[in-house]
Design a protein around this motif. Structure first.
Motif, PDB file in Angstrom:
ATOM      1  N   UNK A 145     -58.693 -43.802   4.797  1.00 23.98           N
ATOM      2  CA  UNK A 145     -57.333 -44.423   3.792  1.00 23.98           C
ATOM      3  C   UNK A 145     -57.219 -43.076   3.087  1.00 23.98           C
ATOM      4  N   UNK A 146     -58.650 -42.821   2.627  1.00 26.29           N
ATOM      5  CA  UNK A 146     -59.036 -41.413   1.432  1.00 26.29           C
ATOM      6  C   UNK A 146     -58.456 -40.482   2.242  1.00 26.29           C
ATOM      7  N   UNK A 147     -58.805 -39.660   2.800  1.00 22.96           N
ATOM      8  CA  UNK A 147     -58.304 -38.775   3.497  1.00 22.96           C
ATOM      9  C   UNK A 147     -56.476 -38.425   4.012  1.00 22.96           C
ATOM     10  N   UNK A 148     -56.063 -39.942   4.459  1.00 23.01           N
ATOM     11  CA  UNK A 148     -54.591 -40.269   4.363  1.00 23.01           C
ATOM     12  C   UNK A 148     -53.665 -39.843   2.724  1.00 23.01           C
ATOM     13  N   UNK A 149     -54.886 -40.958   1.988  1.00 27.02           N
ATOM     14  CA  UNK A 149     -53.453 -40.671   0.514  1.00 27.02           C
ATOM     15  C   UNK A 149     -53.572 -39.543  -0.007  1.00 27.02           C
ATOM     16  N   UNK A 150     -54.755 -38.573   0.484  1.00 25.01           N
ATOM     17  CA  UNK A 150     -54.446 -37.429   0.496  1.00 25.01           C
ATOM     18  C   UNK A 150     -53.001 -36.662  -0.361  1.00 25.01           C
ATOM     19  N   UNK A 151     -52.528 -36.843   0.805  1.00 24.70           N
ATOM     20  CA  UNK A 151     -52.009 -35.718   1.626  1.00 24.70           C
ATOM     21  C   UNK A 151     -50.348 -36.938   1.245  1.00 24.70           C
ATOM     22  N   UNK A 152     -50.920 -38.280   1.531  1.00 25.49           N
ATOM     23  CA  UNK A 152     -49.451 -39.268   1.144  1.00 25.49           C
ATOM     24  C   UNK A 152     -49.303 -39.661   0.029  1.00 25.49           C
ATOM     25  N   UNK A 153     -49.783 -39.624  -1.244  1.00 21.66           N
ATOM     26  CA  UNK A 153     -49.887 -40.621  -2.787  1.00 21.66           C
ATOM     27  C   UNK A 153     -49.051 -41.316  -3.406  1.00 21.66           C
ATOM     28  N   UNK A 154     -47.934 -41.733  -2.649  1.00 17.08           N
ATOM     29  CA  UNK A 154     -46.357 -41.754  -2.628  1.00 17.08           C
ATOM     30  C   UNK A 154     -46.532 -43.426  -1.857  1.00 17.08           C
ATOM     31  N   UNK A 155     -47.152 -43.481  -1.345  1.00 14.05           N
ATOM     32  CA  UNK A 155     -47.583 -44.594   0.158  1.00 14.05           C
ATOM     33  C   UNK A 155     -48.078 -45.822  -0.922  1.00 14.05           C
ATOM     34  N   UNK A 156     -46.995 -45.976  -1.788  1.00 11.36           N
ATOM     35  CA  UNK A 156     -48.016 -47.595  -2.124  1.00 11.36           C
ATOM     36  C   UNK A 156     -48.451 -48.410  -1.299  1.00 11.36           C
TER      37      UNK A 156
END
Length: 250
Positions: A145-156
């Motif tokens: 999840x952390x890796x995904x959020x690094x490039x998708x920071x606005x996915x609330x």
């Protein structure tokens, strides 16, 4: 030459049928989608999209799960399967193995997805995390999840899924509270996120921040504010009470 031409025509027909089947599948027309996948496979038994589509449909029922697994495994071996479908196929295969308690097979298929940044959206990132959690691999779920959020920071939604993981699965309320302190939560259009973060933050004794969060929640919730919410605010204001994150609406 003639045979080659006939083969090309047949392949083109089966691909067109499979593509239409996928469109119908996305529209929720499962019966007609299955008919198209079958027609495509009669024309070309190795049609990747048809194998993927039919395998995905059959995976929804336990009685046809084994057939689905075989079709999905066959689909990912075909060069004609686009990456977005290949990733979904590996995910579905991993989910089936995880449901069966076959951890090594599930992990092997997850490893074939080269980097969560390739996942199409947060839905697939959360599915990856859910598979890891089912296999008690909490740290791997967090890393994915952390890796995904690094490039998708606005996915609330996925961001909050990660916060939930810290709070409930990892029992790391300190880091969960840090995530709740992110300014973006104050702009959240989903009040329940603010309420859950209120309880997480209050559990760490950060009462001013918790008051700010619950006030934002109450403002957004409007008439939906209940006595329980008012009591929660009063407890935070008085800096006392038991703030159980386990009953938060995640």
């Amino acid at each position: 030459m003639l045979l080659a031409s006939l083969a090309a025509v047949s392949c083109g027909r089966s691909r067109a049928l499979a593509e239409e089947g996928l469109r119908r599948l996305e529209q929720g027309k499962q019966t007609s989608a299955l008919e198209l996948f079958d027609r495509a496979l009669r024309s070309d038994p190795n049609e990747a999209l048809a194998l993927y589509g039919k395998g995905t449909l059959l995976a929804e029922e336990q009685i046809t799960e084994q057939i689905a697994l075989a079709m999905l495994n066959q689909a990912v071996q075909q060069t004609g399967l686009a990456d977005r479908y290949r990733i979904r196929a590996f995910l579905r295969i991993a989910e089936i193995h995880a449901q069966r308690g076959q951890k090594d097979d599930a992990l092997q298929n997850l490893s074939k997805i080269s980097g969560t940044q390739k996942l199409a959206d947060g839905v697939h990132a959360r599915r990856v995390a859910a598979i890891y959690l089912k296999m008690k691999e909490k740290d791997r779920a967090r890393e994915a999840l952390t890796a995904y959020m690094e490039t998708n920071a606005h996915d609330e939604e996925t961001d909050f899924y990660l916060t939930r993981l810290y709070a409930l699965e990892l029992k790391d309320l300190k880091n969960a509270a840090k995530r709740c302190a992110q300014p973006d939560w104050q702009k959240s259009q989903l009040p329940r996120y603010l309420l859950a973060c209120t309880k997480i933050t209050a559990s760490q004794g950060a009462y001013p921040a918790a008051l700010n969060l619950i006030d934002l929640y109450m403002k957004k919730a409007g008439q939906a504010v209940t006595k329980d919410i008012n009591d929660l605010r009063e407890s935070i204001n008085k800096k006392r009470g038991r703030f159980d994150v386990g009953d938060a609406d995640f």
